[in-house]
Design a protein around this motif. Structure first.
Motif, PDB file in Angstrom:
ATOM      1  N   UNK A 163       0.778  -1.232   0.000  1.00 31.96           N
ATOM      2  CA  UNK A 163       0.000   0.000   0.000  1.00 31.96           C
ATOM      3  C   UNK A 163       0.816   1.292   0.000  1.00 31.96           C
ATOM      4  N   UNK A 164       1.884   1.363  -0.749  1.00 26.89           N
ATOM      5  CA  UNK A 164       2.686   2.581  -0.845  1.00 26.89           C
ATOM      6  C   UNK A 164       1.789   3.772  -1.193  1.00 26.89           C
ATOM      7  N   UNK A 165       2.090   4.919  -0.591  1.00 21.99           N
ATOM      8  CA  UNK A 165       1.267   6.126  -0.738  1.00 21.99           C
ATOM      9  C   UNK A 165       1.097   6.569  -2.199  1.00 21.99           C
ATOM     10  N   UNK A 166       2.124   6.394  -3.041  1.00 19.97           N
ATOM     11  CA  UNK A 166       2.024   6.839  -4.428  1.00 19.97           C
ATOM     12  C   UNK A 166       0.922   6.075  -5.174  1.00 19.97           C
ATOM     13  N   UNK A 167       0.579   4.883  -4.692  1.00 16.80           N
ATOM     14  CA  UNK A 167      -0.468   4.076  -5.328  1.00 16.80           C
ATOM     15  C   UNK A 167      -1.863   4.420  -4.830  1.00 16.80           C
ATOM     16  N   UNK A 168      -1.938   5.149  -3.726  1.00 19.02           N
ATOM     17  CA  UNK A 168      -3.242   5.457  -3.139  1.00 19.02           C
ATOM     18  C   UNK A 168      -3.608   6.930  -3.291  1.00 19.02           C
ATOM     19  N   UNK A 174       0.642  -7.045 -18.273  1.00 21.55           N
ATOM     20  CA  UNK A 174      -0.155  -6.657 -19.442  1.00 21.55           C
ATOM     21  C   UNK A 174      -0.618  -5.203 -19.346  1.00 21.55           C
ATOM     22  N   UNK A 175      -0.086  -4.489 -18.370  1.00 23.20           N
ATOM     23  CA  UNK A 175      -0.396  -3.080 -18.205  1.00 23.20           C
ATOM     24  C   UNK A 175       0.412  -2.535 -17.049  1.00 23.20           C
ATOM     25  N   UNK A 176       0.609  -1.224 -17.070  1.00 23.37           N
ATOM     26  CA  UNK A 176       1.333  -0.577 -15.972  1.00 23.37           C
ATOM     27  C   UNK A 176       0.992   0.908 -15.985  1.00 23.37           C
ATOM     28  N   UNK A 177       0.865   1.471 -14.809  1.00 27.05           N
ATOM     29  CA  UNK A 177       0.614   2.898 -14.648  1.00 27.05           C
ATOM     30  C   UNK A 177       1.873   3.565 -14.097  1.00 27.05           C
ATOM     31  N   UNK A 178       2.045   4.840 -14.405  1.00 30.04           N
ATOM     32  CA  UNK A 178       3.257   5.558 -13.985  1.00 30.04           C
ATOM     33  C   UNK A 178       3.462   5.520 -12.473  1.00 30.04           C
ATOM     34  N   UNK A 179       2.377   5.602 -11.703  1.00 29.54           N
ATOM     35  CA  UNK A 179       2.577   5.589 -10.251  1.00 29.54           C
ATOM     36  C   UNK A 179       3.072   4.236  -9.747  1.00 29.54           C
ATOM     37  N   UNK A 180       2.938   3.185 -10.552  1.00 36.98           N
ATOM     38  CA  UNK A 180       3.488   1.889 -10.160  1.00 36.98           C
ATOM     39  C   UNK A 180       5.011   1.870 -10.233  1.00 36.98           C
ATOM     40  N   UNK A 181       5.605   2.839 -10.914  1.00 39.81           N
ATOM     41  CA  UNK A 181       7.061   2.981 -10.921  1.00 39.81           C
ATOM     42  C   UNK A 181       7.461   4.258 -10.173  1.00 39.81           C
ATOM     43  N   UNK A 182       6.543   4.758  -9.329  1.00 43.13           N
ATOM     44  CA  UNK A 182       6.849   5.873  -8.438  1.00 43.13           C
ATOM     45  C   UNK A 182       6.677   7.254  -9.029  1.00 43.13           C
ATOM     46  N   UNK A 207      -6.198   6.982 -10.748  1.00 43.72           N
ATOM     47  CA  UNK A 207      -7.114   7.657  -9.825  1.00 43.72           C
ATOM     48  C   UNK A 207      -6.782   7.357  -8.364  1.00 43.72           C
ATOM     49  N   UNK A 208      -5.710   6.589  -8.116  1.00 41.06           N
ATOM     50  CA  UNK A 208      -5.293   6.276  -6.751  1.00 41.06           C
ATOM     51  C   UNK A 208      -5.953   5.049  -6.158  1.00 41.06           C
ATOM     52  N   UNK A 209      -6.413   4.119  -7.026  1.00 39.10           N
ATOM     53  CA  UNK A 209      -7.063   2.904  -6.559  1.00 39.10           C
ATOM     54  C   UNK A 209      -6.337   1.673  -7.090  1.00 39.10           C
TER      55      UNK A 209
END
Length: 168
Positions: free
Chosen positions: A9-14, A44-52, A136-138
């Motif tokens: 649950x790192x903050x960048x993901x929430x 099969x997908x990745x969002x920018x916040x998943x790499x910080x 969207x932080x979810x």
């Protein structure tokens, strides 16, 4: 160069990401790094916040192995209901059935800033929704019961602690 994938649950993901305003070389570099990170993790997908990086950018994988580069996406339409098994690079080794819309219409910009609209259904619609949720932080676990979410959070906290020990 691939970036490390952030574990929930790192903050960048929430937290909701910020819109992209600069469509220059920095965005190109980020997209390339995200693609490498996704490929290394066999995603099969990745969002920018998943790499910080807290920017509204994601890659959405098609079934043929190519992907959409989506910047500042918006879900315009949703219809139907479907429940598919879902996992996440930021929640490794966890798979749960998640309810989503069967069909979606998405508006997004490409890396040059041009607007596009696309309709998707089935697994592709599922991936669009998953990645836009990230922006969207979810995270997909937000769609689960409190009990399942708590158990997964405990496992991810242990994983984060073990990763810190490995780096020391």
């Amino acid at each position: 160069m691939a970036r490390d994938i952030v574990i929930w649950p790192h903050k960048v993901l929430t937290s909701a990401t910020q819109p992209v305003m600069d469509f220059g070389p920095a965005l190109e570099k980020l997209l390339a790094e995200m693609a490498e990170s996704m490929a290394e993790a066999k995603g099969i997908g990745i969002a920018a916040n998943q790499v910080g990086v807290s920017l509204r950018v994601a890659l959405v994988g098609r079934e043929d192995g190519t992907f959409f580069e989506i910047v500042n996406p918006q879900l315009l339409e949703r219809s139907g209901k479907v429940t598919l098994e879902e996992g996440c690079l930021s929640v490794p080794e966890e798979w749960e059935k998640v309810p989503r819309f069967e069909k979606v219409k998405v508006r997004y910009q490409d890396k040059a800033g041009q607007w596009h609209e696309t309709e998707a259904e089935g697994r592709l619609a599922h991936v669009f929704q998953h990645e836009i949720d990230h922006l969207d932080g979810h995270v997909f676990v937000d769609h689960l019961s409190n009990l399942k979410r708590t158990l997964i959070r405990e496992r991810m906290n242990k994983l984060q602690k073990s990763q810190v020990r490995k780096k020391d």
